[in-house]
Design an enzyme around this catalytic site. Structure first.
Site, PDB file in Angstrom:
ATOM      1  N   HIS A 206      55.206 -15.305 -28.599  1.00 33.64           N
ATOM      2  CA  HIS A 206      54.368 -14.867 -27.477  1.00 33.64           C
ATOM      3  C   HIS A 206      54.444 -15.778 -26.262  1.00 33.64           C
ATOM      4  O   HIS A 206      53.772 -15.542 -25.271  1.00 33.64           O
ATOM      5  CB  HIS A 206      52.904 -14.717 -27.923  1.00 33.64           C
TER       6      HIS A 206
HETATM    7  C1  UD1 Z   1      46.981 -17.152 -24.763  1.00 33.47           C
HETATM    8  C2  UD1 Z   1      47.035 -18.635 -24.439  1.00 33.47           C
HETATM    9  C3  UD1 Z   1      48.120 -19.294 -25.287  1.00 33.47           C
HETATM   10  C4  UD1 Z   1      47.891 -19.005 -26.763  1.00 33.47           C
HETATM   11  C5  UD1 Z   1      47.753 -17.510 -26.988  1.00 33.47           C
HETATM   12  C6  UD1 Z   1      47.355 -17.273 -28.409  1.00 33.47           C
HETATM   13  C7  UD1 Z   1      46.515 -19.322 -22.140  1.00 33.47           C
HETATM   14  C8  UD1 Z   1      47.080 -19.780 -20.859  1.00 33.47           C
HETATM   15  N1  UD1 Z   1      47.403 -18.850 -23.034  1.00 33.47           N
HETATM   16  O1  UD1 Z   1      48.243 -16.586 -24.402  1.00 33.47           O
HETATM   17  O2  UD1 Z   1      48.076 -20.704 -25.112  1.00 33.47           O
HETATM   18  O3  UD1 Z   1      48.955 -19.523 -27.490  1.00 33.47           O
HETATM   19  O4  UD1 Z   1      46.736 -16.979 -26.143  1.00 33.47           O
HETATM   20  O5  UD1 Z   1      47.579 -15.974 -28.829  1.00 33.47           O
HETATM   21  O6  UD1 Z   1      45.325 -19.396 -22.331  1.00 33.47           O
HETATM   22  N2  UD1 Z   1      46.459  -8.845 -24.137  1.00 33.47           N
HETATM   23  C9  UD1 Z   1      46.052  -7.673 -24.699  1.00 33.47           C
HETATM   24  N3  UD1 Z   1      44.985  -7.723 -25.557  1.00 33.47           N
HETATM   25  C10 UD1 Z   1      44.308  -8.854 -25.846  1.00 33.47           C
HETATM   26  C11 UD1 Z   1      44.742 -10.036 -25.250  1.00 33.47           C
HETATM   27  C12 UD1 Z   1      45.822 -10.027 -24.386  1.00 33.47           C
HETATM   28  O7  UD1 Z   1      46.617  -6.612 -24.484  1.00 33.47           O
HETATM   29  O8  UD1 Z   1      43.357  -8.816 -26.642  1.00 33.47           O
HETATM   30  C13 UD1 Z   1      47.660  -8.813 -23.251  1.00 33.47           C
HETATM   31  C14 UD1 Z   1      47.316  -8.599 -21.786  1.00 33.47           C
HETATM   32  O9  UD1 Z   1      48.333  -7.830 -21.211  1.00 33.47           O
HETATM   33  C15 UD1 Z   1      47.403 -10.004 -21.203  1.00 33.47           C
HETATM   34  C16 UD1 Z   1      48.487 -10.632 -22.072  1.00 33.47           C
HETATM   35  O10 UD1 Z   1      48.343 -10.053 -23.353  1.00 33.47           O
HETATM   36  O11 UD1 Z   1      47.698 -10.015 -19.854  1.00 33.47           O
HETATM   37  C17 UD1 Z   1      48.375 -12.124 -22.174  1.00 33.47           C
HETATM   38  O12 UD1 Z   1      47.082 -12.542 -22.603  1.00 33.47           O
HETATM   39  P1  UD1 Z   1      46.527 -14.002 -22.203  1.00 33.47           P
HETATM   40  O13 UD1 Z   1      45.268 -14.279 -22.925  1.00 33.47           O
HETATM   41  O14 UD1 Z   1      46.526 -14.158 -20.726  1.00 33.47           O
HETATM   42  O15 UD1 Z   1      47.670 -14.967 -22.700  1.00 33.47           O
HETATM   43  P2  UD1 Z   1      48.360 -15.038 -24.110  1.00 33.47           P
HETATM   44  O16 UD1 Z   1      49.803 -14.776 -23.942  1.00 33.47           O
HETATM   45  O17 UD1 Z   1      47.597 -14.243 -25.091  1.00 33.47           O
HETATM   46  N1  UDP Z   2      47.896 -15.329 -36.713  1.00 36.74           N
HETATM   47  C1  UDP Z   2      47.269 -14.216 -37.257  1.00 36.74           C
HETATM   48  N2  UDP Z   2      47.886 -12.995 -37.130  1.00 36.74           N
HETATM   49  C2  UDP Z   2      49.077 -12.830 -36.506  1.00 36.74           C
HETATM   50  C3  UDP Z   2      49.701 -13.971 -35.952  1.00 36.74           C
HETATM   51  C4  UDP Z   2      49.078 -15.206 -36.057  1.00 36.74           C
HETATM   52  O1  UDP Z   2      46.198 -14.332 -37.851  1.00 36.74           O
HETATM   53  O2  UDP Z   2      49.569 -11.690 -36.443  1.00 36.74           O
HETATM   54  C5  UDP Z   2      47.212 -16.634 -36.810  1.00 36.74           C
HETATM   55  C6  UDP Z   2      48.023 -17.784 -37.381  1.00 36.74           C
HETATM   56  O3  UDP Z   2      47.923 -17.832 -38.781  1.00 36.74           O
HETATM   57  C7  UDP Z   2      47.353 -18.989 -36.722  1.00 36.74           C
HETATM   58  C8  UDP Z   2      46.942 -18.459 -35.354  1.00 36.74           C
HETATM   59  O4  UDP Z   2      46.933 -17.036 -35.480  1.00 36.74           O
HETATM   60  O5  UDP Z   2      46.188 -19.351 -37.439  1.00 36.74           O
HETATM   61  C9  UDP Z   2      47.917 -18.879 -34.290  1.00 36.74           C
HETATM   62  O6  UDP Z   2      47.601 -18.224 -33.103  1.00 36.74           O
HETATM   63  P1  UDP Z   2      48.636 -17.934 -31.954  1.00 36.74           P
HETATM   64  O7  UDP Z   2      50.020 -18.018 -32.468  1.00 36.74           O
HETATM   65  O8  UDP Z   2      48.218 -16.671 -31.299  1.00 36.74           O
HETATM   66  O9  UDP Z   2      48.349 -19.095 -30.900  1.00 36.74           O
HETATM   67  P2  UDP Z   2      48.855 -20.591 -30.717  1.00 36.74           P
HETATM   68  O10 UDP Z   2      48.571 -21.334 -31.964  1.00 36.74           O
HETATM   69  O11 UDP Z   2      50.302 -20.529 -30.355  1.00 36.74           O
HETATM   70  O12 UDP Z   2      48.083 -21.084 -29.545  1.00 36.74           O
END
Ligand code: UD1
Ligand code: UDP
Length: 360
Positions: A206
């Site tokens: 992601h």
């Molecule tokens: C965010 C965090 C990242 C973390 C990740 C965990 C920041 C800057 N980034 O990234 O560090 O590793 O979460 O998963 O805070 N979206 C949906 N549904 C949701 C959430 C997001 O559709 O419930 C889509 C939207 O199009 C959104 C995009 O995902 O614009 C990105 O979501 P965002 O929370 O901005 O960043 P992540 O890539 O999720």
């Molecule tokens: N995870 C989950 N379902 C998924 C992918 C990840 O429950 O489909 C869990 C994973 O086990 C870990 C956490 O989500 O506990 C990691 O989150 P993510 O990768 O979104 O964020 P990051 O750690 O990179 O910030």
């Protein structure tokens, strides 16, 4: 002591659940409030974790949703400020490195409310990562800094943080893993037969550097397609990644290459602990595979979690087809996975954090 916990994005839930459970054992000492910023909001990115981890319903949901970094951070700040002013907590606890973490910490620092940061001091030294900025700034503001590894303490001391504020308590995400692994093991036989799994590779991606850049995403999808001829692939899609794959039509249904919705924690842990290999760019997944002793390849140029390489099963790989293929083939042929669990990744981190609060 009035404690306000903040969650916003998927990896935050695993870090706050054990702490709330531990503090709930002393209701006369700790009055807890849970705030969800709403950064993640899809049921499979948010609600499922309340069910799987036994988190209480949030007392307040700021419902901020998605936006640019500035928009999201600013809107969390505006909404959180009102909540903090109303509740006047003694401490606000923020986990990790997402936009919600920094936004809420910044509000508190301006209001003179104390901030405790869980997972302090991790550094990738790559300022192009939005998370690195969130980490560095949150640590400058925090009044209590809880670290997962000794390298994090060194980073904080180098940045001039008062050593009296820093506590090496271990990895609270591992508390959640240790608690739920038995349930995940129970789920395994059902999942195994549902997807006809034997040997398989689990993939999560992601990071904007891998998925927002079309050339890189195309190359990774091509590589996975090729690898599926050697090993079955399960790829639960983060919504950011799902949108881009759909938008650019980068997937056609092929044998042994399974894309799914994001999974709940227990199902994901069942897969993670039984995978032959994990390919990821997630921070938390690098740590969980280290604890589980499952080989992990991280498609990133750096990691803020170097202990997963020095002690664990993690290895960095460039996001280029030939590099990924070589690393996967090598990992599949290497039968000895040295497993050394980092110090204090033992399932008792929440208890150590509570002890720090009690001794303040
Ligand atoms: C965010 C965090 C990242 C973390 C990740 C965990 C920041 C800057 N980034 O990234 O560090 O590793 O979460 O998963 O805070 N979206 C949906 N549904 C949701 C959430 C997001 O559709 O419930 C889509 C939207 O199009 C959104 C995009 O995902 O614009 C990105 O979501 P965002 O929370 O901005 O960043 P992540 O890539 O999720
Ligand atoms: N995870 C989950 N379902 C998924 C992918 C990840 O429950 O489909 C869990 C994973 O086990 C870990 C956490 O989500 O506990 C990691 O989150 P993510 O990768 O979104 O964020 P990051 O750690 O990179 O910030």
């Amino acid at each position: 002591m009035k404690i306000m916990h903040v969650v916003g994005a998927r990896p935050n839930f695993m870090k706050i659940a054990p702490l709330m459970r531990e503090m709930a054992k002393q209701p006369k000492v700790f009055k807890q409030v849970l705030v969800h910023t709403g950064q993640h909001y899809d049921p499979m990115m948010s609600q499922i974790f309340f069910d799987d981890l036994g988190l209480p319903r949030p007392d307040i949901n700021l419902e901020v949703g998605s936006g640019t970094h500035a928009w999201q951070t600013a809107h969390i700040m505006l909404r959180f400020e009102t909540v903090v002013q109303e509740y006047l907590p003694d401490w606000v606890v923020v986990p990790g490195d997402v936009n919600s973490t920094l936004a809420c910490a910044l509000v508190c620092s301006k209001l003179g409310i104390k901030v405790a940061h869980i997972e302090s001091g991790l550094r990738s030294f790559d300022r192009t990562m939005p998370e690195e900025i969130n980490r560095v700034l949150t640590d400058q503001i925090a009044d209590l800094l809880f670290t997962t590894s000794p390298d994090a303490n060194e980073n904080l001391l180098r940045e001039g943080i008062d050593p009296e504020k820093i506590f090496f308590v271990g990895n609270i995400m591992i508390d959640t893993l240790v608690t739920l692994l038995p349930l995940a093991n129970k789920r395994w036989s059902e999942i195994k037969s549902l997807w006809a799994l034997n040997d398989f590779m689990l993939v999560t991606l992601h990071r904007p550097s891998n998925v927002d850049n079309l050339t890189n995403l195309q190359e990774i999808m091509e590589t996975l397609k090729k690898l599926s001829k050697t090993i079955k692939i399960i790829f639960p899609l983060h919504p950011r990644t799902a949108k881009l794959i759909e938008q650019h039509a980068l997937y056609e249904k092929i044998h042994n290459f399974l894309l799914t919705n994001p999974l709940g924690y227990i199902d994901f842990l069942a897969l993670e602990s039984h995978a032959r290999l994990v390919l990821t760019d997630s921070g938390g997944v690098q740590e969980e595979t280290t604890f589980l002793g499952v080989p992990c390849l991280t498609i990133r140029p750096n990691t803020e979690r170097p202990i997963t390489i020095s002690h664990g099963t993690n290895r960095l790989v460039e996001n280029k087809k030939e590099k990924i293929l070589l690393a996967v083939y090598q990992a599949l042929n290497n039968l000895t996975n040295a497993k050394k669990i980092p110090e204090l990744w033992d399932g008792r981190t929440a208890k150590r954090i509570v002890d720090v609060f009690l001794n303040l």
